[in-house]
Enzyme design. Sequence first.
Site, short mmCIF file in Angstrom:
data_model
loop_
_atom_site.label_atom_id
_atom_site.label_comp_id
_atom_site.label_asym_id
_atom_site.label_seq_id
_atom_site.Cartn_x
_atom_site.Cartn_y
_atom_site.Cartn_z
CG ASP A 166 5.61 20.64 37.00
OD1 ASP A 166 5.66 21.87 36.87
OD2 ASP A 166 6.63 19.92 37.06
CB VAL A 202 11.32 32.16 31.27
CG1 VAL A 202 10.37 33.03 30.45
CG2 VAL A 202 12.28 31.41 30.35
CE LYS A 231 13.61 26.16 37.74
NZ LYS A 231 13.09 24.81 37.47
CE LYS A 265 13.91 22.29 27.33
NZ LYS A 265 12.95 23.13 27.87
CD GLU A 308 16.66 31.07 31.14
OE1 GLU A 308 16.76 30.62 32.30
OE2 GLU A 308 15.94 30.56 30.26
CB ALA A 357 5.72 30.57 37.64
CG ASP A 358 8.89 30.15 32.74
OD1 ASP A 358 9.24 30.75 33.76
OD2 ASP A 358 9.63 29.34 32.13
#
Length: 306
Positions: free
Chosen positions: A137, A105, A85, A158, A24, A140-141
Amino acid sequence: MPLITPSSEVATALKNGTPIVALESTIITHGMPYPQNLEVARQVESDVRASGAVPATMAVMNGTLHAGLDDDQLVALAQAKGVAKLSRADMAACIATGGTGATTVAATMIAARLAGIHVFATGGIGGVHKGAELSFDISADLLELAQTPVTVVAAGAKAILDIPKTLEVLETQGVPVIAYGQNDMPAFWSRHSDINAPLRMDTAAQIAVAHHLRGQMGIPGGQLIANPIPQDAEISADILAPIIARAQTDAEAHNITGKGVTPYLLQRIFELTKGKSLDANIALVRNNARLAAQIAAELGTLHARA
Ligand code: PSU
Ligand code: MN
């Protein structure tokens, strides 16, 4: 007009069936500071090559979606200010308007599918953010993993994310989450968490077979491989917890929302750890690139046999 433009190296690899690993570019533009971002982009590409595969870094440059960037393009992207982005929602719009954008991603998975690439290495995926019950939140990955058939190698979720909620969404969406070589979910900067991974595999060959089988069975979507950071590079969760909490408080105080949240948190954690988070991030991305190259090679032998 072709939808995606492979570099000559990627085009040759596609023709010859050489293993390819997608990479990416948001990690370059929004995930790490200059000049380390450029060094890491080059280093990860060379790790992929040293492991016998060809790297395909994805990005939209002046309205063209590329699979594989030359060094001038990497330099331009690493230094550019205000690069978009791109996720699933924005990629076509960026191409239509002749823009330049880095792929997350989700967007990298779409690009990989268009190019005919099955394996992708990154650092961390986006997920369900802490407090998502209020902010909504959710990256979309996660939905991309549910529908686009690419195996993504990351270092687990993370600690800026809500890991249990992220796993719940992935389970609902039918995404296999496979810890590599251990039972628990790796936690990005740390090898271990107290959360069991839904699945475990110990070889690249098993991961490739599972990817291949899903395709044959007509199951849409990809796989998430959670590959623990190398031991000598990890930062303990105890050290990180207060730093992450501080970064989150700061994000709220500055009203950071939407696409800005993940880059803000990464930058703030970088500052608060005096750069240590970046060293760990670099080590884990390189480690993921090497595993992805092995999976791509195993998938290559399966395809050659089929
Ligand atoms: N995690 C990292 N570094 C990154 C990202 C995630 O450790 O650079 C980037 C990836 O491109 C990922 C994106 O797809 O952030 C997720 O953004 P969001 O949470 O806005 O969906
Ligand atoms: Mn988000």
